[in-house]
Write a protein that holds these residues in place. Structure first.
Motif, PDB file in Angstrom:
ATOM      1  N   ALA A  57       0.849  -1.202   0.000  1.00 40.28           N
ATOM      2  CA  ALA A  57       0.000   0.000   0.000  1.00 40.28           C
ATOM      3  C   ALA A  57       0.875   1.240   0.000  1.00 40.28           C
ATOM      4  O   ALA A  57       1.811   1.347   0.793  1.00 40.28           O
ATOM      5  CB  ALA A  57      -0.907   0.011   1.220  1.00 40.28           C
ATOM      6  N   TRP A 100      -3.176   5.300   1.116  1.00 39.14           N
ATOM      7  CA  TRP A 100      -4.042   4.205   0.693  1.00 39.14           C
ATOM      8  C   TRP A 100      -5.344   4.181   1.497  1.00 39.14           C
ATOM      9  O   TRP A 100      -6.421   4.069   0.927  1.00 39.14           O
ATOM     10  CB  TRP A 100      -3.282   2.879   0.835  1.00 39.14           C
ATOM     11  N   ARG A 141      -8.986   6.187   0.281  1.00 33.59           N
ATOM     12  CA  ARG A 141     -10.141   5.283   0.177  1.00 33.59           C
ATOM     13  C   ARG A 141     -11.323   5.834   0.972  1.00 33.59           C
ATOM     14  O   ARG A 141     -12.442   5.884   0.482  1.00 33.59           O
ATOM     15  CB  ARG A 141      -9.807   3.898   0.737  1.00 33.59           C
ATOM     16  N   SER A 189      -8.516   0.386  -6.842  1.00 26.99           N
ATOM     17  CA  SER A 189      -7.237   1.087  -6.761  1.00 26.99           C
ATOM     18  C   SER A 189      -6.441   1.009  -8.057  1.00 26.99           C
ATOM     19  O   SER A 189      -6.621   0.117  -8.876  1.00 26.99           O
ATOM     20  CB  SER A 189      -6.404   0.506  -5.617  1.00 26.99           C
ATOM     21  N   VAL A 206      -5.771   6.139  -4.787  1.00 29.77           N
ATOM     22  CA  VAL A 206      -5.634   4.923  -3.986  1.00 29.77           C
ATOM     23  C   VAL A 206      -4.726   3.997  -4.779  1.00 29.77           C
ATOM     24  O   VAL A 206      -5.143   3.384  -5.754  1.00 29.77           O
ATOM     25  CB  VAL A 206      -7.003   4.263  -3.715  1.00 29.77           C
ATOM     26  N   CYS A 207      -3.473   3.937  -4.389  1.00 31.77           N
ATOM     27  CA  CYS A 207      -2.483   3.232  -5.205  1.00 31.77           C
ATOM     28  C   CYS A 207      -1.809   2.109  -4.436  1.00 31.77           C
ATOM     29  O   CYS A 207      -1.433   2.273  -3.278  1.00 31.77           O
ATOM     30  CB  CYS A 207      -1.429   4.226  -5.702  1.00 31.77           C
ATOM     31  N   ILE A 208      -1.687   0.973  -5.114  1.00 32.70           N
ATOM     32  CA  ILE A 208      -0.917  -0.150  -4.595  1.00 32.70           C
ATOM     33  C   ILE A 208       0.283  -0.359  -5.511  1.00 32.70           C
ATOM     34  O   ILE A 208       0.240  -0.041  -6.693  1.00 32.70           O
ATOM     35  CB  ILE A 208      -1.751  -1.445  -4.508  1.00 32.70           C
TER      36      ILE A 208
END
Length: 167
Positions: free
Chosen positions: A37, A41, A45, A58, A140-142
């Motif tokens: 995450a 994150w 969200r 995401s 929202v980035c993974i």
């Protein structure tokens, strides 16, 4: 953060279902085992849910971009979700890395506990059946940890091909 250890091996859906039973919040988020995450994150969200989205998907960045095989995997597997893609309705191609409101989870039902992969795909289909469209939120980035060698990339793609052929 609570860590729960299961005495039996759980597939991703089983782990998610167990987590849902133990979670106490109104929003439940899931992070894939091969992902990290990025900062923001959770905060981003929650903001997307507070803006009225029942399901939030995401974006994906490459955790090890110095490796050509990891970058290639990202383009082969996540082309619809890569960093820089615009926000908006996710549709099935981008409904992954989900967080869901408790109410939507109750309507959609549990994750399939027998699957090794693609539990998000089935959940996205069920969301559509109950009239919920996931929102693709770029903030929202993974980071996906991809293969580090050409051999690893080919092995992973061959495995994906076999699974697709079985379906």
């Amino acid at each position: 953060v609570h860590v729960i250890e299961s005495p039996v091996r759980l597939m991703p859906g089983g782990g998610r279902n167990l987590g849902m039973t133990l979670a106490r919040g109104d929003i439940v988020a899931f992070l894939e085992g091969d992902c990290i995450a990025r900062p923001g994150w959770i905060r981003n969200r929650v903001a997307a849910h507070r803006a009225g989205h029942d399901a939030v998907a995401s974006t994906v960045a490459v955790a090890n971009p110095e490796k050509a095989a990891a970058r290639a995997t990202a383009f082969l597997c996540y082309e619809n979700r890569l960093e820089g893609a615009p926000g908006g309705p996710a549709g099935l191609p981008r409904s992954y890395g989900l967080s869901l409101t408790r109410e939507v989870l109750n309507r959609a039902g549990p994750f399939d506990e027998a699957l090794r992969i693609e539990e998000d795909t089935l959940m996205a289909e069920r969301l559509r059946e109950v009239g919920v469209s996931a929102w693709f939120e770029p903030s929202v980035c993974i980071q996906h940890v991809g293969p580090t060698s050409l051999r690893g990339l080919l092995r992973e793609q061959a495995s994906r091909g076999r699974r697709t052929a079985r379906n």
